[in-house]
Design an enzyme around this catalytic site. Structure first.
Site, short mmCIF file in Angstrom:
data_model
loop_
_atom_site.label_atom_id
_atom_site.label_comp_id
_atom_site.label_asym_id
_atom_site.label_seq_id
_atom_site.Cartn_x
_atom_site.Cartn_y
_atom_site.Cartn_z
N HIS A 1 11.26 -1.87 -6.11
CA HIS A 1 10.47 -3.09 -6.35
C HIS A 1 10.18 -3.13 -7.85
CE1 HIS A 1 9.92 -3.79 -2.09
NE2 HIS A 1 9.42 -2.59 -1.93
N GLU B 1 14.79 -1.46 -0.73
CA GLU B 1 13.90 -2.63 -0.65
C GLU B 1 13.97 -3.43 -1.94
OE1 GLU B 1 9.91 -1.48 0.50
OE2 GLU B 1 10.65 0.03 1.90
N GLU C 1 6.57 6.79 1.41
CA GLU C 1 5.53 6.73 0.37
C GLU C 1 4.50 7.85 0.46
OE1 GLU C 1 3.92 2.77 0.66
OE2 GLU C 1 5.87 1.83 0.33
N ASN D 1 11.70 7.86 1.92
CA ASN D 1 11.73 6.56 1.23
C ASN D 1 10.48 6.38 0.37
OD1 ASN D 1 13.10 3.91 1.05
ND2 ASN D 1 11.28 3.10 2.11
N ASP E 1 13.86 -5.77 -4.89
CA ASP E 1 13.48 -7.10 -5.38
C ASP E 1 13.04 -6.96 -6.82
OD1 ASP E 1 10.93 -6.01 -4.90
OD2 ASP E 1 10.50 -7.32 -3.21
O1 G3I Z 1 1.52 -11.20 11.26
C1 G3I Z 1 0.26 -11.51 10.64
C2 G3I Z 1 -0.13 -12.92 10.95
O2 G3I Z 1 -0.36 -13.06 12.32
C3 G3I Z 1 -1.39 -13.25 10.14
O3 G3I Z 1 -1.69 -14.61 10.33
C4 G3I Z 1 -1.12 -13.00 8.67
C5 G3I Z 1 -2.30 -13.30 7.76
O4 G3I Z 1 -3.14 -12.20 7.61
O5 G3I Z 1 -0.78 -11.64 8.48
C6 G3I Z 1 0.41 -11.31 9.16
O6 G3I Z 1 0.72 -9.96 8.94
C7 G3I Z 1 1.17 -9.62 7.64
C8 G3I Z 1 2.59 -9.06 7.74
O7 G3I Z 1 3.02 -8.62 6.48
C9 G3I Z 1 3.60 -10.07 8.26
O8 G3I Z 1 3.71 -11.14 7.38
C10 G3I Z 1 0.25 -8.58 7.09
O9 G3I Z 1 -1.03 -9.13 6.89
C11 G3I Z 1 0.79 -8.06 5.78
O10 G3I Z 1 0.00 -6.96 5.35
C12 G3I Z 1 2.22 -7.59 5.96
O11 G3I Z 1 2.70 -7.24 4.70
C13 G3I Z 1 3.84 -6.38 4.70
C14 G3I Z 1 3.56 -5.13 3.90
O12 G3I Z 1 4.71 -4.31 3.86
C15 G3I Z 1 2.43 -4.33 4.48
O13 G3I Z 1 2.27 -3.14 3.82
C16 G3I Z 1 5.02 -7.13 4.09
O14 G3I Z 1 5.41 -8.21 4.94
C17 G3I Z 1 6.21 -6.19 3.92
O15 G3I Z 1 7.19 -6.82 3.15
C18 G3I Z 1 5.77 -4.95 3.18
O16 G3I Z 1 6.85 -4.07 3.09
C19 G3I Z 1 6.61 -2.87 2.36
C20 G3I Z 1 7.48 -1.80 2.97
O17 G3I Z 1 7.22 -1.67 4.34
C21 G3I Z 1 7.29 -0.45 2.25
N1 G3I Z 1 7.48 -0.61 0.83
C22 G3I Z 1 6.71 -1.63 0.20
C23 G3I Z 1 6.95 -2.98 0.87
C24 G3I Z 1 6.21 -4.06 0.13
O18 G3I Z 1 4.83 -3.89 0.21
#
Ligand code: G3I
Length: 445
Positions: free
Chosen positions: A250, A279, A171, A213, A281
C-alpha cells in the site's frame, strides 16, 4: 503507448545473467523516477492475467461480495484477473461471528465464482490482531490460543483444496524502528503463536501455500523488513511450515515504492520462499502513479520466485481508500495510464526473468585487524563476478565503513554488491561489545 506484437511467449525463456543484472541495475538506477523501462520486444498479452501468465505469474484482485451484483465490476474482474482474494469475507470476524459457529456464505460466494471461472483463490486471513469477532477481542492467554487454533482448523479445513495460498498470519510486527512484534492479544498468548498458526494451517490444508503477510516491509533497510526477514529465516531453519511471504504494497507519497524493492523481494526469495505482492494500491494519478505501478511490476518480474501481483480492488471507487484513486481502473471502469504501464511491463521481454540467474558463488570470511571498539572483516567471492553477498552481523554490531563494494544496511543483515573493484571487499564493524565474526552467503545474480 505503442506496443509491437511479436514472438510467442515461450521464446522469451532462457534469459542471460547479464540481462537479469541489467534489469536489477535499472531498478536501482531509478526506474521509479521516470527512466523508461520499455524493452525492445513486446508480446501480446492483452489483459493483465494473460500478460502475467506469459512469465508463469498470476495477476489478481481483491473482490468484495457486496459488489458482485455490479456487472461492470464483475466483467472487469473476470476479464483481467486470475487470482482472487476476498477483501473481507474470509477474515476472522466474517467466518466465525460467534465462537464455534462458522459462516462461510460470503467467502464461498467469492471462492465459488473464482473457481467456476478458472481462477485461483488467495485466502485472507486466518490470524490477525484486527477484524477479530467481538467474542475473540476480549480473550487472552491459553483460551485465546485454543480459539485461534480452532479457527484456523475450521476455516482452512472448510476451504481445503480450494486455496492457492493462505495469508496465515497478517501484520504481526510493529511499524517504526523497533523491529518488535506488535503487542496484540494474539502476541500475548506467547511468542510462538505465529508458528503455531502455521502448523495448524498446514495440518488443515496440506496443499495450500502458507504465507506471512504484512505492510511497510518493502524497503530492505527498514527495521520491520529486517524483523520479518529474520523470522522467516528462523522458520526455514527450524522447519516451521512457511512457503511464501506477502508484501501488501500500500503505497502513497509518504511511503513511496522504494528503489531497492527488488532487493527486498530477492533477499526473501533467497530464503527459499515464494514472494507475492498481495494488496497493491498506489495513491496518485497520471504518469507518476503509472511509473510507480510499473516499478512494482518490474521488481516482481526481476525475481524468479515472485509468483504474482494482486491489486487491492478493481476500480478506484471500489478501494478502501477511494479518495487516493489508487487502482488501475477509474470509477467508470476505464483503464488508467497505470493499467497501460503495468500491462506493457508484463509484456516487456526484459521484464520477465523466468530463468534463475546462471552460475553459483561462494564467499569466504576472514576477520583481520581489530581495535578496541571495532574490527575489520574481508570477504572474498569466487565463482562469478556478478554477485550479491548477504552479511549477518552479530548482535550489537553495526557498520562503520566499507571498501571495494557497495554495502547497504547498518546492522542485522547487510547487503554487498560489486562496485567495480573486483571480488574482494571489506567492512569495519563497531563491536557493540560483540567481537564475533560475521557470517555471509553469496548469490550469483
Ligand atoms: O459491512 C459494513 C457495513 O454493513 C457498514 O454499513 C459499513 C459502515 O460502517 O461498514 C461495513 O464494514 C466495513 C468493511 O470494510 C466492508 O466495507 C468495515 O467498517 C471496514 O472496517 C472494513 O474495512 C476493511 C479493512 O481491511 C478493515 O481492516 C477494508 O474494506 C479492507 O480493504 C481492508 O483490507 C486490509 C487488509 O485486510 C489487510 N491489509 C490492509 C488492508 C487495508 O486496510
Amino acid at each position: 503507448m505503442t506496443r509491437v506484437r511479436v514472438r510467442p511467449v515461450r521464446a522469451r525463456l532462457g534469459r542471460s545473467t547479464a540481462r537479469f543484472a541489467a534489469a536489477a541495475a535499472m531498478l536501482v538506477a531509478g526506474c521509479f523516477a521516470g527512466v523508461s523501462a520499455a524493452g525492445p520486444a513486446l508480446a501480446d498479452g492483452s489483459t493483465l492475467q494473460a500478460a502475467a501468465a506469459e512469465s508463469g505469474r498470476y495477476f489478481g484482485t481483491a473482490i468484495a461480495a457486496g459488489r458482485m451484483s455490479d456487472s461492470q465490476y464483475m466483467t472487469i474482474a473476470n476479464r483481467e484477473f486470475n487470482m482472487i482474494t476476498a477483501e473481507n469475507e474470509m477474515k476472522m470476524d466474517a467466518t466465525e461471528p460467534s465462537r464455534g459457529q462458522f459462516n462461510f456464505s460470503a467467502g464461498d460466494q467469492i471462492a465459488n465464482w473464482a473457481i467456476q471461472n478458472n481462477k485461483r483463490v488467495r485466502g485472507h486471513a486466518l490470524a490477525w490482531h484486527s477484524q477479530q469477532p467481538s467474542w475473540m477481542q476480549s480473550m487472552e492467554g491459553s483460551a485465546l490460543r485454543t480459539a485461534m487454533l480452532n479457527h484456523i482448523a475450521g476455516v482452512a479445513g472448510h476451504y481445503k483444496g480450494k486455496i492457492y495460498a493462505w495469508d496465515v498470519v497478517n501484520e504481526a510486527f510493529e511499524d517504526g524502528s523497533s523491529g518488535a512484534r506488535r503487542n496484540s492479544n494474539l502476541q500475548r498468548t506467547g511468542n510462538d503463536w505465529i508458528e503455531a498458526a502455521f502448523r495448524a494451517a498446514r495440518s488443515a490444508d496440506p496443499n495450500a501455500k502458507l504465507c506471512y503477510n504484512d505492510y511497510n516491509t518493502d524497503n530492505w533497510n527498514h527495521a520491520k523488513t529486517q524483523a520479518v526477514y529474520n523470522m522467516v529465516r528462523d522458520f526455514k531453519a527450524r522447519g516451521v511450515p512457511i512457503d511464501c511471504v506477502g508484501f501488501q504494497a500500500h503505497f502513497n507519497s509518504g511511503n513511496p515504492v522504494p528503489s531497492n524493492y527488488h532487493v527486498t523481494l530477492q533477499n526473501f526469495a533467497d530464503l527459499g520462499v515464494d514472494v507475492q505482492i498481495t494488496e497493491l494500491d498506489i495513491a496518485g494519478s497520471g504518469t507518476s502513479q503509472a511509473e510507480q505501478f510499473r516499478g512494482v511490476t518490474q521488481a516482481c518480474m526481476a525475481v524468479t520466485r515472485c509468483t504474482g501481483i494482486t491489486v487491492w480492488g478493481v476500480r478506484d471507487t471500489d478501494s478502501w481508500r477511494a479518495s487516493d484513486t489508487p487502482l488501475l481502473f477509474d470509477g467508470s471502469g476505464n483503464k488508467k495510464l497505470a493499467y497501460s504501464y503495468v500491462l506493457d511491463q508484463l509484456n516487456t521481454a526484459d521484464g520477465g526473468s523466468t530463468t534463475p540467474p546462471a552460475g553459483s558463488c561462494t564467499v569466504t570470511v576472514a576477520k583481520t585487524e581489530s581495535w578496541g571498539d571495532r574490527f575489520n572483516t574481508v570477504f572474498t567471492v569466487s565463482g562469478t563476478n556478478n554477485w550479491r553477498v548477504l552479511i549477518r552481523t552479530g548482535s550489537g554490531q553495526s557498520l562503520q565503513n566499507s571498501w571495494n563494494a557497495t554495502v547497504s544496511g547498518t546492522s542485522g543483515t547487510l547487503t554487498a554488491t560489486p562496485n567495480g573493484n573486483g571480488n574482494q571487499f571489506g567492512i569495519t564493524l563497531y563491536t557493540g561489545g560483540n567481537t564475533s565474526t560475521p557470517t555471509a552467503s553469496c548469490t550469483a545474480v
